[in-house]
Design a protein around this motif. Structure first.
Motif, PDB file in Angstrom:
ATOM      1  N   SER A  45      -1.544  57.827  -2.286  1.00  0.00           N
ATOM      2  CA  SER A  45      -2.682  58.176  -3.137  1.00  0.00           C
ATOM      3  C   SER A  45      -3.987  57.760  -2.480  1.00  0.00           C
ATOM      4  O   SER A  45      -4.040  56.792  -1.719  1.00  0.00           O
ATOM      5  CB  SER A  45      -2.554  57.491  -4.501  1.00  0.00           C
ATOM      6  OG  SER A  45      -1.381  57.877  -5.163  1.00  0.00           O
ATOM      7  N   ASN A  62      -0.935  48.771  -9.406  1.00  0.00           N
ATOM      8  CA  ASN A  62      -0.462  50.062  -8.911  1.00  0.00           C
ATOM      9  C   ASN A  62      -1.322  51.142  -9.562  1.00  0.00           C
ATOM     10  O   ASN A  62      -1.172  51.430 -10.750  1.00  0.00           O
ATOM     11  CB  ASN A  62       1.014  50.245  -9.265  1.00  0.00           C
ATOM     12  CG  ASN A  62       1.581  51.549  -8.732  1.00  0.00           C
ATOM     13  OD1 ASN A  62       0.852  52.429  -8.279  1.00  0.00           O
ATOM     14  ND2 ASN A  62       2.902  51.691  -8.794  1.00  0.00           N
ATOM     15  N   SER A  64      -1.454  54.328  -8.626  1.00  0.00           N
ATOM     16  CA  SER A  64      -0.925  55.683  -8.448  1.00  0.00           C
ATOM     17  C   SER A  64      -0.476  56.230  -9.799  1.00  0.00           C
ATOM     18  O   SER A  64      -0.264  55.486 -10.757  1.00  0.00           O
ATOM     19  CB  SER A  64       0.237  55.683  -7.460  1.00  0.00           C
ATOM     20  OG  SER A  64       1.400  55.127  -8.050  1.00  0.00           O
ATOM     21  N   GLN A  67       4.189  56.896  -8.589  1.00  0.00           N
ATOM     22  CA  GLN A  67       5.039  56.194  -7.635  1.00  0.00           C
ATOM     23  C   GLN A  67       5.200  54.724  -8.024  1.00  0.00           C
ATOM     24  O   GLN A  67       4.219  54.034  -8.282  1.00  0.00           O
ATOM     25  CB  GLN A  67       4.431  56.258  -6.222  1.00  0.00           C
ATOM     26  CG  GLN A  67       4.312  57.664  -5.651  1.00  0.00           C
ATOM     27  CD  GLN A  67       5.668  58.247  -5.275  1.00  0.00           C
ATOM     28  OE1 GLN A  67       6.699  57.608  -5.423  1.00  0.00           O
ATOM     29  NE2 GLN A  67       5.667  59.473  -4.802  1.00  0.00           N
ATOM     30  N   THR A  68       6.457  54.292  -8.084  1.00  0.00           N
ATOM     31  CA  THR A  68       6.746  52.872  -8.271  1.00  0.00           C
ATOM     32  C   THR A  68       6.669  52.169  -6.921  1.00  0.00           C
ATOM     33  O   THR A  68       7.208  52.663  -5.931  1.00  0.00           O
ATOM     34  CB  THR A  68       8.149  52.683  -8.873  1.00  0.00           C
ATOM     35  OG1 THR A  68       8.166  53.214 -10.200  1.00  0.00           O
ATOM     36  CG2 THR A  68       8.518  51.196  -8.938  1.00  0.00           C
ATOM     37  N   TYR A  69       5.985  51.061  -6.873  1.00  0.00           N
ATOM     38  CA  TYR A  69       5.917  50.262  -5.660  1.00  0.00           C
ATOM     39  C   TYR A  69       6.939  49.132  -5.754  1.00  0.00           C
ATOM     40  O   TYR A  69       7.222  48.620  -6.844  1.00  0.00           O
ATOM     41  CB  TYR A  69       4.528  49.655  -5.455  1.00  0.00           C
ATOM     42  CG  TYR A  69       3.413  50.668  -5.310  1.00  0.00           C
ATOM     43  CD1 TYR A  69       3.667  51.987  -4.933  1.00  0.00           C
ATOM     44  CD2 TYR A  69       2.091  50.306  -5.552  1.00  0.00           C
ATOM     45  CE1 TYR A  69       2.647  52.906  -4.798  1.00  0.00           C
ATOM     46  CE2 TYR A  69       1.053  51.222  -5.421  1.00  0.00           C
ATOM     47  CZ  TYR A  69       1.341  52.523  -5.052  1.00  0.00           C
ATOM     48  OH  TYR A  69       0.323  53.435  -4.922  1.00  0.00           O
ATOM     49  N   PRO A  85       4.120  52.736 -11.974  1.00  0.00           N
ATOM     50  CA  PRO A  85       2.841  53.442 -11.877  1.00  0.00           C
ATOM     51  C   PRO A  85       1.896  53.040 -13.010  1.00  0.00           C
ATOM     52  O   PRO A  85       2.303  52.973 -14.176  1.00  0.00           O
ATOM     53  CB  PRO A  85       3.242  54.918 -11.999  1.00  0.00           C
ATOM     54  CG  PRO A  85       4.671  54.968 -11.588  1.00  0.00           C
ATOM     55  CD  PRO A  85       5.258  53.664 -12.010  1.00  0.00           C
ATOM     56  N   LEU A 101       5.723  51.330  -0.072  1.00  0.00           N
ATOM     57  CA  LEU A 101       5.139  52.481  -0.756  1.00  0.00           C
ATOM     58  C   LEU A 101       5.945  53.727  -0.416  1.00  0.00           C
ATOM     59  O   LEU A 101       6.051  54.089   0.765  1.00  0.00           O
ATOM     60  CB  LEU A 101       3.684  52.696  -0.318  1.00  0.00           C
ATOM     61  CG  LEU A 101       2.751  51.481  -0.303  1.00  0.00           C
ATOM     62  CD1 LEU A 101       1.390  51.883   0.249  1.00  0.00           C
ATOM     63  CD2 LEU A 101       2.609  50.891  -1.698  1.00  0.00           C
ATOM     64  N   PRO A 102       6.535  54.418  -1.399  1.00  0.00           N
ATOM     65  CA  PRO A 102       7.186  55.701  -1.112  1.00  0.00           C
ATOM     66  C   PRO A 102       6.108  56.734  -0.790  1.00  0.00           C
ATOM     67  O   PRO A 102       5.126  56.859  -1.514  1.00  0.00           O
ATOM     68  CB  PRO A 102       7.906  56.045  -2.424  1.00  0.00           C
ATOM     69  CG  PRO A 102       7.787  54.844  -3.294  1.00  0.00           C
ATOM     70  CD  PRO A 102       6.622  54.043  -2.818  1.00  0.00           C
TER      71      PRO A 102
END
Length: 246
Positions: A45, A62, A64, A67-69, A85, A101-102
């Motif tokens: 992001s 987070n 974003s 997305q889960t970090y 998120p 980070l995905p």
């Protein structure tokens, strides 16, 4: 004095560590910012998150949308926390952390260090009376501890999701320090550990309890969760343990 050090990810063109004093913030994301951490990847992001330093820990927001970090403890054999998120101000207590980070099929990461962790001395002057009983009493000179160390070794060596070794693999791993090791003796020590660490009742109890499935996995999970075996303890696999199994 700084309390948190952020180590930029490899390939970003910057090898300079970013030092944050307590109360200072650091934004990170795809957008170029003068006082932030730029991660040039289309899957990140533009404004992905923010780190805020505190004295002995830090917090992660987070920013974003989907997305889960994951924040991993590289020394914790799989220990991690998830930051959903939109979650703001999630505290991170690890001394060494890796933020994952995905990003469009890839996993990008950068490290955060919190070197100001301090620990209280075990000596407590002025207190008298009986000492507190240990939660788990383990003798590191016994064979059962070598078996437990061998069970935990793959995850302590950097494979946090590795399955526990098979009994045959344990026999092979232990044989150079325990030449008489065989399947029966290793099974015996695993059963003994399950009782000693209270995963199953002792044989003399009236209630035998339910059958324990996934015994090796349960032992590894418990040992690593409470730091009963650390990476330094793997030295027992290169030393000759006591002749007494218990």
């Amino acid at each position: 004095m700084y309390s948190v050090i952020v180590v930029p990810p490899r390939g970003t063109g910057s090898d300079d560590q970013i030092r944050l004093s307590a109360g200072e913030r650091l934004a990170f994301g795809r957008s170029e910012t003068g006082n932030g951490l730029a991660i040039a990847h289309e899957g990140v992001s533009r404004i992905a998150g923010e780190i805020t330093a505190h004295r002995a820990f830090w917090i992660l927001s987070n920013l974003s949308q989907g997305q889960t970090y994951v924040v991993e403890n590289p020394e914790g054999a799989g220990e991690h926390i998830k930051v959903a998120p939109g979650r703001l101000d999630a505290p991170v207590s690890f001394e060494f952390s890796r933020v994952v980070l995905p990003a469009a099929g890839e996993l990008l990461s950068f490290d955060v260090w919190a070197p100001r962790h301090t620990y209280r001395s075990a000596t407590r002057p002025g207190l008298s009376g009986a000492t507190t009983a240990q939660a788990f009493s383990l003798d590191r000179t016994k064979r059962y501890f070598a078996v437990l160390a061998a069970l935990c070794e793959p995850r302590l060596r950097g494979a946090p999701h590795a399955p526990p070794p098979t009994v045959d693999q344990l026999v092979e791993r232990l044989r150079h320090t325990w030449p008489a090791a065989n399947r029966s003796s290793v099974y015996w020590n695993i059963d003994y550990l399950a009782v000693k660490l209270r995963l199953r009742p002792a044989p003399e109890t009236a209630e035998p309890g339910p059958r324990l499935y996934g015994k090796k996995e349960s032992l590894v999970s418990l040992a690593l969760r409470f730091d009963l075996v650390r990476e330094d303890d793997l030295v027992v696999l290169a030393a000759v343990p006591s002749e007494v199994a218990r």
